[in-house]
Design an enzyme around this catalytic site. Structure first.
Site, PDB file in Angstrom:
ATOM      1  N   ASP A 117       0.785  -1.033   0.413  1.00 50.60           N
ATOM      2  CA  ASP A 117      -0.341  -0.064  -0.082  1.00 50.60           C
ATOM      3  C   ASP A 117       0.908   1.463   0.225  1.00 50.60           C
ATOM      4  O   ASP A 117       1.665   1.087   0.067  1.00 50.60           O
ATOM      5  CB  ASP A 117      -1.053  -0.013   1.354  1.00 50.60           C
ATOM      6  N   HIS A 119       2.859   3.391  -8.374  1.00 45.64           N
ATOM      7  CA  HIS A 119       2.013   2.578  -9.406  1.00 45.64           C
ATOM      8  C   HIS A 119       3.964   1.871  -9.700  1.00 45.64           C
ATOM      9  O   HIS A 119       4.092   0.709 -10.149  1.00 45.64           O
ATOM     10  CB  HIS A 119       1.380   1.453  -9.969  1.00 45.64           C
ATOM     11  N   LEU A 176      11.742 -20.578  -5.072  1.00 46.67           N
ATOM     12  CA  LEU A 176      11.020 -19.699  -3.839  1.00 46.67           C
ATOM     13  C   LEU A 176       9.178 -19.779  -5.038  1.00 46.67           C
ATOM     14  O   LEU A 176       9.305 -19.622  -6.469  1.00 46.67           O
ATOM     15  CB  LEU A 176      11.285 -17.674  -4.323  1.00 46.67           C
TER      16      LEU A 176
HETATM   17  C1  FPP Z   1      -2.205  -0.015  -3.570  1.00 44.57           C
HETATM   18  O1  FPP Z   1      -1.282   1.236  -3.288  1.00 44.57           O
HETATM   19  C2  FPP Z   1      -1.124  -0.515  -4.517  1.00 44.57           C
HETATM   20  C3  FPP Z   1      -1.823  -0.983  -5.872  1.00 44.57           C
HETATM   21  C4  FPP Z   1      -3.195  -1.091  -5.778  1.00 44.57           C
HETATM   22  C5  FPP Z   1      -1.906  -1.476  -7.350  1.00 44.57           C
HETATM   23  C6  FPP Z   1      -0.082  -2.712  -6.000  1.00 44.57           C
HETATM   24  C7  FPP Z   1       0.613  -2.701  -7.950  1.00 44.57           C
HETATM   25  C8  FPP Z   1       1.760  -3.047  -7.901  1.00 44.57           C
HETATM   26  C9  FPP Z   1       3.057  -2.698  -6.298  1.00 44.57           C
HETATM   27  C10 FPP Z   1       2.734  -2.535  -9.730  1.00 44.57           C
HETATM   28  C11 FPP Z   1       2.347  -3.900 -10.251  1.00 44.57           C
HETATM   29  C12 FPP Z   1       2.217  -4.869  -9.845  1.00 44.57           C
HETATM   30  C13 FPP Z   1       3.058  -6.181  -9.807  1.00 44.57           C
HETATM   31  C14 FPP Z   1       2.866  -7.547  -9.521  1.00 44.57           C
HETATM   32  C15 FPP Z   1       4.258  -5.401 -11.638  1.00 44.57           C
HETATM   33  P1  FPP Z   1      -3.025   2.273  -3.706  1.00 44.57           P
HETATM   34  O2  FPP Z   1      -2.651   3.268  -5.057  1.00 44.57           O
HETATM   35  O3  FPP Z   1      -3.783   2.184  -2.798  1.00 44.57           O
HETATM   36  O4  FPP Z   1      -2.153   3.956  -2.272  1.00 44.57           O
HETATM   37  P2  FPP Z   1      -2.221   4.813  -2.125  1.00 44.57           P
HETATM   38  O5  FPP Z   1      -3.154   3.656  -0.222  1.00 44.57           O
HETATM   39  O6  FPP Z   1      -1.281   5.535  -1.236  1.00 44.57           O
HETATM   40  O7  FPP Z   1      -3.724   5.319  -2.721  1.00 44.57           O
END
Ligand code: FPP
Length: 252
Positions: free
Chosen positions: A21, A38, A136
């Protein structure tokens, strides 16, 4: 001294699950569009997968996209799907070289067809990795929701009862777990959540029953090998009692 030299190699968790997150907030703090958060988060994914492999973890489960995430603006969803596709294409060789097997949990059929195609291809190509002691399993939670997973398992078991494959009284924890997406995987020993919120967000509700929880204020794009070691150090400092007393554990 390398940072991981302070970790006890005898007490490395088998399975670590991570709620990644804070990408959006990381981007906002830098006046960047959310998708840049992201994108930076994808680099953290690569770093943590590398560390997990070096530390000899068995399973790393990453919450990459929840069922609820479909409600985000379509350009953000599309951006995440593109990042996922690029990640899968560019990482295949690395997964093969490092003996990492890709798996996924979630409603994969809801992903765009091109993402499903590359995902299933990488899963198939890496399926023979991590079969022995070393290696893994990188388990991506995609279009995943834990309640929906539990309902799906209940539905499959109900159908099996109706068709006479087993009786309701045969349903044990073990049988139930074997109908979840995570069938065959050990339960997570440690849950890490970045971005500071202390919520489970519909993630692995059944499987996290006995996990240690580690919440860090660090935003996911800033989470690196050093932060990962800190989480593992925290884990190693915990006494896991599984309902028993300390005295009972010491007597074992
Ligand atoms: C939460 O941050 C994160 C996500 C919803 C997406 C996670 C995706 C990635 C790390 C990249 C793509 C994944 C892979 C496996 C290549 P948020 O957007 O909710 O953050 P915030 O709470 O600060 O708004």
């Amino acid at each position: 001294m390398h940072e991981n030299s302070v970790l006890n190699p005898e007490r490395i968790p088998r399975h670590v699950a991570i709620i990644m997150d804070g990408n959006g907030r990381w981007a906002k703090q830098r006046n960047l569009p959310r998708i840049m958060g992201h994108k930076a988060g994808t680099e953290s994914v690569k770093n943590i997968v590398k560390s997990a492999r070096e530390l000899n973890l068995e399973v790393l489960t990453l919450y990459a996209f929840s069922i609820e995430n479909w409600k985000r603006p379509s350009f953000e969803v599309q951006g995440l799907m593109t990042l996922l596709k690029t990640f899968l294409k560019s990482e295949l060789q690395n997964l093969l070289d490092k003996n990492i097997s890709l798996r996924c949990i979630g409603e994969i059929e809801k992903l765009p067809p091109d993402v499903q195609k590359i995902l299933l291809q990488v899963i198939e190509d890496t399926a023979r990795n991590a079969e022995g002691k070393e290696g893994l399993i990188l388990n991506l939670a995609l279009s995943y929701g834990s309640r929906s997973e539990i309902l799906r398992a209940a539905r499959i078991m109900a159908e099996k009862c109706v068709s006479g494959q087993f009786d309701p009284e045969d349903i044990s924890e073990k049988l139930f777990a074997s109908h979840l997406y995570t069938a065959g995987l050990p339960d997570p020993d440690l849950l890490i959540r970045t971005g500071g919120e202390s919520r489970l967000s519909n993630f692995l509700l059944w499987q996290l029953s006995y996990a240690e929880l580690y919440i860090t204020e660090t935003m996911w794009p800033d989470f690196n090998a050093e932060r990962f070691f800190e989480a593992l150090k925290y884990f190693q400092g915990r006494e896991r009692r599984f309902g028993q007393t300390s005295e009972q554990l010491q007597a074992e």
